[in-house]
Design a protein around this motif. Structure first.
Motif, mmCIF file in Angstrom:
data_model
loop_
_atom_site.group_PDB
_atom_site.id
_atom_site.type_symbol
_atom_site.label_atom_id
_atom_site.label_comp_id
_atom_site.label_asym_id
_atom_site.label_seq_id
_atom_site.Cartn_x
_atom_site.Cartn_y
_atom_site.Cartn_z
ATOM 1 N N GLN A 80 40.606 45.267 80.010
ATOM 2 C CA GLN A 80 39.914 43.954 79.504
ATOM 3 C C GLN A 80 38.781 44.592 78.563
ATOM 4 O O GLN A 80 37.646 45.487 79.014
ATOM 5 N N LEU A 81 38.584 44.003 77.533
ATOM 6 C CA LEU A 81 37.580 44.613 76.698
ATOM 7 C C LEU A 81 36.137 43.626 76.566
ATOM 8 O O LEU A 81 35.193 44.172 76.539
ATOM 9 N N THR A 82 36.400 42.376 76.582
ATOM 10 C CA THR A 82 35.420 41.327 76.874
ATOM 11 C C THR A 82 35.624 40.410 77.672
ATOM 12 O O THR A 82 36.727 40.390 78.414
ATOM 13 N N GLU A 83 34.918 39.340 77.920
ATOM 14 C CA GLU A 83 35.260 38.270 78.602
ATOM 15 C C GLU A 83 36.667 37.591 78.458
ATOM 16 O O GLU A 83 37.284 37.066 79.308
ATOM 17 N N CYS A 139 42.485 35.686 74.595
ATOM 18 C CA CYS A 139 43.002 34.679 75.370
ATOM 19 C C CYS A 139 42.026 33.474 75.334
ATOM 20 O O CYS A 139 40.649 33.248 75.188
ATOM 21 N N TYR A 140 42.627 32.261 75.001
ATOM 22 C CA TYR A 140 41.906 31.028 74.907
ATOM 23 C C TYR A 140 41.937 30.171 76.094
ATOM 24 O O TYR A 140 43.308 29.899 76.687
ATOM 25 N N LYS A 141 40.856 29.497 76.599
ATOM 26 C CA LYS A 141 41.252 28.765 77.971
ATOM 27 C C LYS A 141 42.389 27.682 77.842
ATOM 28 O O LYS A 141 43.185 27.533 78.700
ATOM 29 N N ALA A 142 42.490 27.053 76.652
ATOM 30 C CA ALA A 142 43.633 25.977 76.333
ATOM 31 C C ALA A 142 44.794 26.313 75.758
ATOM 32 O O ALA A 142 45.710 25.632 75.590
ATOM 33 N N GLY A 143 45.079 27.805 75.646
ATOM 34 C CA GLY A 143 46.017 28.132 74.812
ATOM 35 C C GLY A 143 47.219 28.335 75.591
ATOM 36 O O GLY A 143 47.383 28.816 76.490
ATOM 37 N N LEU A 144 48.497 27.736 75.124
ATOM 38 C CA LEU A 144 49.824 27.847 75.852
ATOM 39 C C LEU A 144 50.211 29.456 75.974
ATOM 40 O O LEU A 144 50.438 29.818 77.148
ATOM 41 N N MET A 145 50.040 30.161 74.990
ATOM 42 C CA MET A 145 50.268 31.459 75.105
ATOM 43 C C MET A 145 49.444 32.255 75.771
ATOM 44 O O MET A 145 49.976 33.412 76.443
ATOM 45 N N SER A 146 48.208 31.994 75.711
ATOM 46 C CA SER A 146 47.105 32.582 76.718
ATOM 47 C C SER A 146 47.541 32.623 78.182
ATOM 48 O O SER A 146 47.313 33.325 79.092
ATOM 49 N N GLN A 147 47.878 31.218 78.720
ATOM 50 C CA GLN A 147 48.232 31.175 79.907
ATOM 51 C C GLN A 147 49.337 32.281 80.251
ATOM 52 O O GLN A 147 49.157 32.807 81.563
ATOM 53 N N CYS A 211 32.987 41.168 61.861
ATOM 54 C CA CYS A 211 32.102 39.743 62.253
ATOM 55 C C CYS A 211 32.562 39.678 63.614
ATOM 56 O O CYS A 211 33.531 39.015 64.038
ATOM 57 N N PHE A 212 31.371 39.519 64.384
ATOM 58 C CA PHE A 212 31.619 38.766 65.922
ATOM 59 C C PHE A 212 30.305 38.192 66.341
ATOM 60 O O PHE A 212 29.365 38.054 65.552
ATOM 61 N N ARG A 213 30.608 37.560 67.418
ATOM 62 C CA ARG A 213 29.582 36.531 67.823
ATOM 63 C C ARG A 213 28.400 37.247 68.434
ATOM 64 O O ARG A 213 27.217 37.020 67.805
ATOM 65 N N THR A 214 28.543 38.518 69.255
ATOM 66 C CA THR A 214 27.491 39.045 69.701
ATOM 67 C C THR A 214 27.931 40.561 69.711
ATOM 68 O O THR A 214 29.092 40.882 69.433
ATOM 69 N N PHE A 215 26.731 41.560 70.144
ATOM 70 C CA PHE A 215 27.074 42.872 70.254
ATOM 71 C C PHE A 215 28.257 43.281 71.375
ATOM 72 O O PHE A 215 29.138 43.869 71.421
ATOM 73 N N GLU A 216 28.185 42.389 72.500
ATOM 74 C CA GLU A 216 29.054 42.639 73.496
ATOM 75 C C GLU A 216 30.499 42.054 73.068
ATOM 76 O O GLU A 216 31.395 42.610 73.703
ATOM 77 N N ASN A 217 30.643 41.225 72.062
ATOM 78 C CA ASN A 217 32.007 40.884 71.673
ATOM 79 C C ASN A 217 32.683 41.851 70.594
ATOM 80 O O ASN A 217 33.792 41.415 70.365
ATOM 81 N N ILE A 218 31.996 42.935 70.481
ATOM 82 C CA ILE A 218 32.453 43.812 69.289
ATOM 83 C C ILE A 218 33.691 44.619 70.076
ATOM 84 O O ILE A 218 33.387 45.094 71.109
ATOM 85 N N TYR A 219 34.814 44.476 69.498
ATOM 86 C CA TYR A 219 36.151 45.055 70.341
ATOM 87 C C TYR A 219 36.324 46.591 70.033
ATOM 88 O O TYR A 219 35.767 46.966 68.850
#
Length: 308
Positions: A80-83, A139-147, A211-219
């Protein structure tokens, strides 16, 4: 309808659902495969010759990637890289390679509540990696593939087909590559970046703008930091939800911008390039359209950039 007609219609190929198309322009697409099989079925039915039904197997277990059929690969590790982002490593037999060219993607098949879903992902591992390949997935909360993906554990077998697409490249083809990547759009950039830095004869300069949202989100920060130590590589970041750079590690402060990437910032990046750049773009549809619009406004022609 006679029993004979019933038998023939039981052999008729089933048209794919919309969820079975990953939308990435694969050749062959699932619809291409369906049309081919439908034509074979219609010919066989007209001639009443079942031997003409040379339907391909939908799955393979030979561990060789194929664009027409899905092949099972075993997950060897999950990180797991980020949340909401994960890096998955898959086994390849012996010292074999996945056989991709730069920028190529592969298609994942998943089953969610009886519904088949397909999505395209670009491995982040080097194209010459032996014995494994790695994929970065958000992974997205509502994503089918993410499930489906979030249920994966080490040892699971996952089905892929491909490869598709790609970025034609040869060493020293361009003076400099300016990579504009948003989020997981960094995936196709990494194999290109490593391909260049691993080749001592390739003197192409690289400017990677992530381009990322925050520093913690940099992969994949360690990998990006390692690559930025090469003489011909520089990495920059644009963080849309960071209000200040003061809390960032000092090594990131000088090459990081807050807010969103703009036409003025892109123009500044282009002007700071050491050689005339060729631009690579990857991200969401909205991001790619925005970057393309900005490049055109700056004066770049279509033969000066490539969109994954």
């Amino acid at each position: 309808m006679s029993k004979s007609e019933d038998d023939w219609f039981s052999l008729m190929p089933t048209e794919p659902l919309q969820s079975q198309c990953c939308g990435s322009g694969c050749k062959p697409c699932v619809y291409d495969v369906y049309q081919k099989e439908l034509a074979q079925w219609e010919e066989a039915k007209a001639k009443k010759d079942r031997s003409l039904l040379t339907k391909q197997e939908e799955e393979s277990s030979n561990s060789e990637l194929n664009p027409d059929t899905f092949t099972a690969f075993k997950i060897s590790s999950v990180e797991q890289l980020t949340e909401d982002a994960y890096q998955y490593k898959f086994e390849l037999p012996g010292n074999s390679s996945l056989g991709l060219s730069l920028g190529q993607h592969i298609v994942l098949r998943g089953m969610v509540n009886g519904l088949e879903v397909q999505r395209a992902y670009t491995p982040v591992s080097p194209v010459n990696a032996e014995g494994y390949f790695e994929v970065l997935i958000k992974c997205y909360k509502a994503g089918l593939m993410s499930q489906y993906i979030k249920s994966w554990i080490e040892g699971d077998r996952v089905f892929w087909r491909g490869p598709f697409g790609g970025f034609p490249y040869s060493p020293n083809q361009y003076g400099e590559l300016l990579m504009l990547a948003s989020g997981t759009g960094i995936a196709p950039m990494l194999p290109i970046l490593q391909y260049i830095t691993e080749n001592e004869d390739d003197e192409t300069f690289i400017t990677l703008v992530g381009c990322f949202r925050t520093f913690e989100n940099i992969y994949l920060k360690p990998l990006l930091q390692d690559q930025s130590r090469y003489w011909n590589v520089r990495t920059c970041y644009v963080l849309s939800q960071e209000s200040s750079l003061e809390k960032l590690p000092w090594s990131y402060q000088e090459n990081t911008h807050t807010g969103r990437i703009t036409e003025n910032l892109i123009k500044k990046m282009i002007n700071s390039c050491r050689r005339k750049p060729f631009v690579l773009i990857c991200g969401s549809v909205e991001f790619s359209e925005d970057m393309t619009r900005c490049l055109k406004a700056i004066g770049l022609k279509e033969d000066s950039y490539f969109v994954f």
